[in-house]
Design an enzyme around this catalytic site. Sequence first.
Site, PDB file in Angstrom:
ATOM      1  N   TYR A 322       0.843  -1.200   0.000  1.00 12.23           N
ATOM      2  CA  TYR A 322       0.000   0.000   0.000  1.00 12.23           C
ATOM      3  C   TYR A 322       0.878   1.251   0.000  1.00 12.23           C
ATOM      4  O   TYR A 322       1.734   1.415   0.868  1.00 12.23           O
ATOM      5  CB  TYR A 322      -0.909  -0.040   1.229  1.00 12.23           C
ATOM      6  CG  TYR A 322      -1.955   1.050   1.326  1.00 12.23           C
ATOM      7  CD1 TYR A 322      -2.210   1.934   0.289  1.00 12.23           C
ATOM      8  CD2 TYR A 322      -2.725   1.182   2.475  1.00 12.23           C
ATOM      9  CE1 TYR A 322      -3.180   2.914   0.395  1.00 12.23           C
ATOM     10  CE2 TYR A 322      -3.710   2.154   2.599  1.00 12.23           C
ATOM     11  CZ  TYR A 322      -3.924   3.026   1.555  1.00 12.23           C
ATOM     12  OH  TYR A 322      -4.886   3.993   1.669  1.00 12.23           O
ATOM     13  N   CYS A 323       0.694   2.122  -0.983  1.00 18.58           N
ATOM     14  CA  CYS A 323       1.412   3.401  -1.087  1.00 18.58           C
ATOM     15  C   CYS A 323       2.923   3.153  -1.099  1.00 18.58           C
ATOM     16  O   CYS A 323       3.432   2.398  -1.917  1.00 18.58           O
ATOM     17  CB  CYS A 323       0.975   4.319   0.050  1.00 18.58           C
ATOM     18  SG  CYS A 323       1.585   6.018  -0.099  1.00 18.58           S
ATOM     19  N   ILE A 324       3.656   3.725  -0.154  1.00 15.72           N
ATOM     20  CA  ILE A 324       5.102   3.539  -0.120  1.00 15.72           C
ATOM     21  C   ILE A 324       5.445   2.078   0.185  1.00 15.72           C
ATOM     22  O   ILE A 324       6.529   1.599  -0.173  1.00 15.72           O
ATOM     23  CB  ILE A 324       5.745   4.500   0.915  1.00 15.72           C
ATOM     24  CG1 ILE A 324       7.258   4.525   0.754  1.00 15.72           C
ATOM     25  CG2 ILE A 324       5.360   4.114   2.322  1.00 15.72           C
ATOM     26  CD1 ILE A 324       7.929   5.554   1.653  1.00 15.72           C
ATOM     27  N   LEU A 350      -1.453  -0.994  -4.150  1.00 13.25           N
ATOM     28  CA  LEU A 350      -2.557  -0.090  -3.824  1.00 13.25           C
ATOM     29  C   LEU A 350      -2.039   1.346  -3.786  1.00 13.25           C
ATOM     30  O   LEU A 350      -1.157   1.658  -2.988  1.00 13.25           O
ATOM     31  CB  LEU A 350      -3.181  -0.469  -2.477  1.00 13.25           C
ATOM     32  CG  LEU A 350      -3.606  -1.936  -2.298  1.00 13.25           C
ATOM     33  CD1 LEU A 350      -4.193  -2.146  -0.906  1.00 13.25           C
ATOM     34  CD2 LEU A 350      -4.595  -2.348  -3.378  1.00 13.25           C
TER      35      LEU A 350
END
Length: 587
Positions: A322-324, A350
């Site tokens: 998710y993200c980073i 994501l």
Amino acid sequence: MESNEQKEVADFLEQYSEIFNTMVKQVLSGSDKENLNSMMDSEKLTELLSKGVQVDTAELFSKQMSFMTQQAELWQNATKALLGSKVESVVSEERNDKRFKDSEWSENPVYNYLKQSYLLSSNMMQDTVNSLHFDDPKAEEQVKFYTRQYISSVSPTNNALTNPEVCRDILESKGENLIKGLQNFMQDLQQSPADALKINQTDVDAFTLGEDLAYTPGDVIYQNDLIQLIQYKASTKKVNEVPLLFIPPFINKYYVLDMDEQKSLIKWAVGQGHTVFVISWINPDKTLSHKGFNDYMKEGPIASLDVIEELTKSKKVNVVGYCIGGTLLATTQSYLLAKGDTRINSLTFLTTLLDFEEPGEIGVYLSEKMLPFLKKDIKEKGLLDGRVLGLAFSMLRENSLFWSYFVNNYLKGKDPAPFDILYWNSDSSNLPAETFDFYMTNTYQENNLIKDGAVEVEGVPIELSKIDTPSYFLATIADHIVLWQASYKGAKALSGPTRFVLAGSGHLAGVINSVDHGKYPHWVNEELSDTAEQWFESSTKKEGSWWTDWENWVEPQSGKQVTARKQGSKKYPSIEAAPGSYVRKRI
């Protein structure tokens, strides 16, 4: 004002003075003159406007004449309104602008004039900037961003004497709202670093981890310096053979994926028959300032894969980033494939950036002049204070995430309402200096990650184009942190079979849009077009959550059904119940 009330106000002011003076001393003692000047340089905007800028004089003149005409009309209308006549508005706020929702802004001639004058001046400033054509697109983004910040800051809603709601509160409470507001302000100052004001956005006492949030049953079955690994209790008799690992962003807490039953992607995945593991990152202090990006990779995803393989006896693991956390996942998979390690069976990203050419508005903070200062400052401190990063993200939506709370907390003297997402948003995590330096250099600053071989981790070249693992990319259409078009470029960079899905809403709400309670649609396309725009034009809109689309994608890659697994083992016994202790550490 009674003498006891006067003493109360004086005590508040004295306490505020002590806190403020302490903060000033911290700032001045922790910064040399050169660094301080680099942050407070009044000529920055002038410099941005003096290089590679051309003015569309015809457009600018036209806008100025229109502004003067509208101002004259506003004066005439204001005079008529004061005399009791009904007049049409010269300018109106946008429909989604909640700052002027109080009826006084439209019914009271004085407040109505203040509002319209502000809106006209705001439009004029924006039109002036829009009439400028920059050679450097980044400079243009910076000028527009900081112009918007200035415009938002001088809104009459942010001043006690020009906000009708605040004026009413002052009269009704006999000024007690201002005293309470000052108290709220001082409490926030005490909870803030010297670099930024951490304004309270929710009632932090309204939620308890493990009870109100992050309460899906599970156990911490492994931990090291950087992570606790949680295994969740199966809720089905049979589970998929291939386990599922979530890698949340290490600048945030994992429980955004496990908020409550209505919004828990983790609980839902368990219910679909996955053996779910989640990395819970430590909230690091200065003792971990030496930890680098390679440590986050080895002690995070790779250590988790080792434990999961030992526990489940599965040679394959499906992994979600998710993200980073997704950026870390892509880097990890390239590293592992280069070493012949094929344990990661599928990749789900994501709201993830792999190509940082279009970093979104967060990029305005990371100019060529600002980054060296940030790196030096963070290296001296040993870490990036998560509260500073939190403020930076809040200012990307300044009216809804900063100024609305400034008015509510400090001018009205009210306490913010409980809100689970904002509770999570305020639960910031620090980042070690070494990790910050590596990440910023190779992503936002030089965009090296997308260039094969430009980044090395422990001597291994990172080559994203060689990742041929089945991949699923989820972006959100209103994301202001990870632009969906930029995420699409990352999807195009990999060489394996890739599915791209676009969800409604933004960076958080679009991701945790559940099947049973979701209110946002998603768009799908079986083809991965050359550009994001082409993909969207030929996509199909589907109502409801994207979760079912992802489950239909990942289920065929999850192996056969096996008997549900228990948490832990003799080698990895339960250390403590989920959500664990790492996630409970607040700044």
